[in-house]
Scaffold this active site. Structure first.
Site, PDB file in Angstrom:
ATOM      1  N   LYS A 100       0.812  -1.213   0.000  1.00 28.85           N
ATOM      2  CA  LYS A 100       0.000   0.000   0.000  1.00 28.85           C
ATOM      3  C   LYS A 100       0.851   1.270   0.000  1.00 28.85           C
ATOM      4  O   LYS A 100       0.500   2.267  -0.627  1.00 28.85           O
ATOM      5  CB  LYS A 100      -0.949  -0.001   1.197  1.00 28.85           C
ATOM      6  CG  LYS A 100      -2.183  -0.871   1.013  1.00 28.85           C
ATOM      7  CD  LYS A 100      -3.163  -0.676   2.147  1.00 28.85           C
ATOM      8  CE  LYS A 100      -4.493  -1.359   1.867  1.00 28.85           C
ATOM      9  NZ  LYS A 100      -4.381  -2.800   1.672  1.00 28.85           N
TER      10      LYS A 100
ATOM     11  N   ARG B  97      -6.143  -8.923  -9.566  1.00 25.31           N
ATOM     12  CA  ARG B  97      -6.835 -10.205  -9.736  1.00 25.31           C
ATOM     13  C   ARG B  97      -8.267  -9.934 -10.164  1.00 25.31           C
ATOM     14  O   ARG B  97      -8.686  -8.778 -10.261  1.00 25.31           O
ATOM     15  CB  ARG B  97      -6.857 -10.974  -8.415  1.00 25.31           C
ATOM     16  CG  ARG B  97      -7.417 -10.142  -7.257  1.00 25.31           C
ATOM     17  CD  ARG B  97      -7.592 -10.918  -5.986  1.00 25.31           C
ATOM     18  NE  ARG B  97      -7.865 -10.072  -4.843  1.00 25.31           N
ATOM     19  CZ  ARG B  97      -9.027  -9.519  -4.551  1.00 25.31           C
ATOM     20  NH1 ARG B  97     -10.054  -9.707  -5.355  1.00 25.31           N
ATOM     21  NH2 ARG B  97      -9.198  -8.775  -3.474  1.00 25.31           N
TER      22      ARG B  97
END
Length: 480
Positions: A118, A294
């Site tokens: 992150k 994904r």
């Protein structure tokens, strides 16, 4: 590049079945891998062949890289589809497959690595001009630094695990008095969940919406978006309802966010399916949250409004093909998805494990059910207790809500406790109907949303009657 001939699905349940469906359509064989509690689930039966990983929990089966790769070698699978969760964003897994000549149906390992952090991903996309939430993502992790940076940002702030996901390692901090306790708590959860206790700080956006963009890239440098999904209906940072198009979402704002999503994807030369998530403030300001490298749980709503098969696109891109379409396909109509869970909303949504004695969904135009279980299946203590994703499509949002309400009215689950009543009351609540809600909506309206209705209690009794009657008939047939 040689076409893929056999895909091993490194996942379970409804997503495994969904991948099998597309692979069959494309004439590709499939391998289901399974743990001991899952050996009787439908996805094991539907695959071309099945391979037992052994073990009971995820760590001893679906998360065991050595076992999964050994299954590939023993079955001759030349590609792996990771689904979502488990190993889908594991850089080491993708690298090891590549080294053994097995294709990973997903982005390159370096893209997964770049977006999996992150802190690093915030810095990376900010360099490309993507707006990020004001915050602190420096190397220093001592409490004095956190205090100083929090004052610069201004309270309230959000502490987030750098390697986090699924709402873990996140704490809202309203004042300096809460800072140390909250950060230490977030660090403990982060190290337990991800093996990494690094924390970043972000400005807390009041009454935010969560809007994400489905993006797709190929190895030829083509990257497009396939519209937005509103995922603001959340409970403890986990999505409950997803929809597209997003309600009350002006075209000008959509275009700006779409451009930012594509910029974020280009920052890592992205290939395959991905989702760029944004936080949207009340006055229209938006900021990059993260990129999921994904397929998403909520991808069916995108498929329902575009007519595309995103898993097929994933496979084709993995085979070295260009994107089937080079520009965004227009959307048609509106789609909603709700997650039907085996849980008890009256007991703080505690998972409800055990056998599903009877499960029945109605048959409606525009209805899609993605489920990994059936009547007789067990909801195991070892895995996520989702029973099904219920997806509807209609010409308008109001018609989609009406259709979903009727579907939930006619859905019968007998066995574990479930959230059907909660979902029905949520999508018919005033704020949802108006499309005026934030990520705090469920928490702020929990008393109303969790109120049981007499009609639903009667329906539960009816489900029990149907099950008992069916059981009696079956036993009579056996004895006869």
């Amino acid at each position: 590049m040689k076409p893929i001939s056999k895909i091993l699905i490194a996942n379970r349940g409804e997503i495994a079945l969904r991948i099998i469906r597309t692979a069959k359509k494309m004439g590709i064989k499939t391998v289901a891998v399974y743990s001991e509690p899952d050996k009787y689930l439908p996805f094991v039966e539907e695959a071309s062949e099945a391979f037992a990983l052994g073990g009971t929990d995820a760590r001893s089966s679906y998360l065991n890289i050595e076992k999964v790769i050994d299954a590939c070698l023993q079955t001759g699978a030349d590609a792996v589809h990771p689904g979502y969760g488990f190993l889908s964003e594991n850089t080491d897994f993708a690298k090891q497959l590549t080294e053994k000549g097995i294709r990973f149906i997903g982005p390159k390992p370096e893209s997964i690595l770049a977006m999996g952090d992150k802190i690093g991903s915030r810095l990376l996309v900010a360099q490309k001009g993507v707006p990020v939430v004001p915050g602190y993502e420096g190397d220093s992790q001592n409490m004095d630094t956190f205090r100083m940076e929090a004052k610069k940002i201004g309270y309230p702030i959000m502490a987030k695990a750098s390697a986090g996901g699924g709402g873990k390692g996140m704490r809202r901090i309203n004042s300096e008095e809460e800072l140390e306790t909250s950060i230490l708590s977030a660090k403990r959860e982060a190290i337990s969940s991800f093996g990494d206790d690094r924390i970043l700080l972000e400005k807390y956006i009041v009454n935010p919406r969560h809007v994400e963009f489905q993006i797709f890239g190929d190895s030829f440098g083509n990257i497009i978006h396939l519209h937005e999904r509103d995922c603001s209906m959340q409970r403890r940072h986990q999505k409950v309802v997803e929809e597209t198009p997003a309600p009350n979402f002006p075209k000008e704002l959509k275009d700006k966010m779409a451009d930012a999503a594509i910029l974020a994807a280009r920052s890592v030369n992205y290939e395959g399916a991905g989702t760029v998530e944004f936080i949207l403030g009340e006055s229209g300001e938006f900021y990059f949250l993260e990129m999921n490298t994904r397929l998403q749980v909520e991808h069916p709503v995108t498929e329902m409004t575009t007519g595309l098969d995103l898993v097929e696109w994933q496979i084709r891109v993995c085979q070295g093909e260009e994107l089937p379409e080079k520009q965004t396909r227009p959307q048609k109509g509106h789609s909603l998805e709700v997650r039907l869970y085996a849980e008890d909303p009256q007991e703080d949504f505690l998972p409800s494990i055990g056998k599903i004695h009877f499960l029945q969904f109605p048959n409606f135009p525009g209805l899609r059910i993605d489920s990994g279980v059936r009547s007789g299946s067990e909801i195991s203590m070892f895995y996520d207790p989702m029973i099904a994703k219920i997806i509807v499509w209609a010409e308008t949002r109001s018609l989609a809500i009406q259709t979903m309400t009727e579907v939930l009215n006619q859905t019968i689950v007998f066995g574990p406790k479930h959230n059907v009543t909660f979902l029905k009351q949520l999508i018919n609540s005033e704020g949802f109907l108006k499309g005026q809600f934030s990520t705090h909506y469920i928490a702020d309206n929990s008393t109303k949303l969790l109120k049981e209705k007499v009609g639903d209690l009667c329906k539960s009794a009816l489900a029990a009657t149907v099950f008992l009657k069916k059981s009696h008939q079956n036993s009579w047939e056996v004895s006869a």
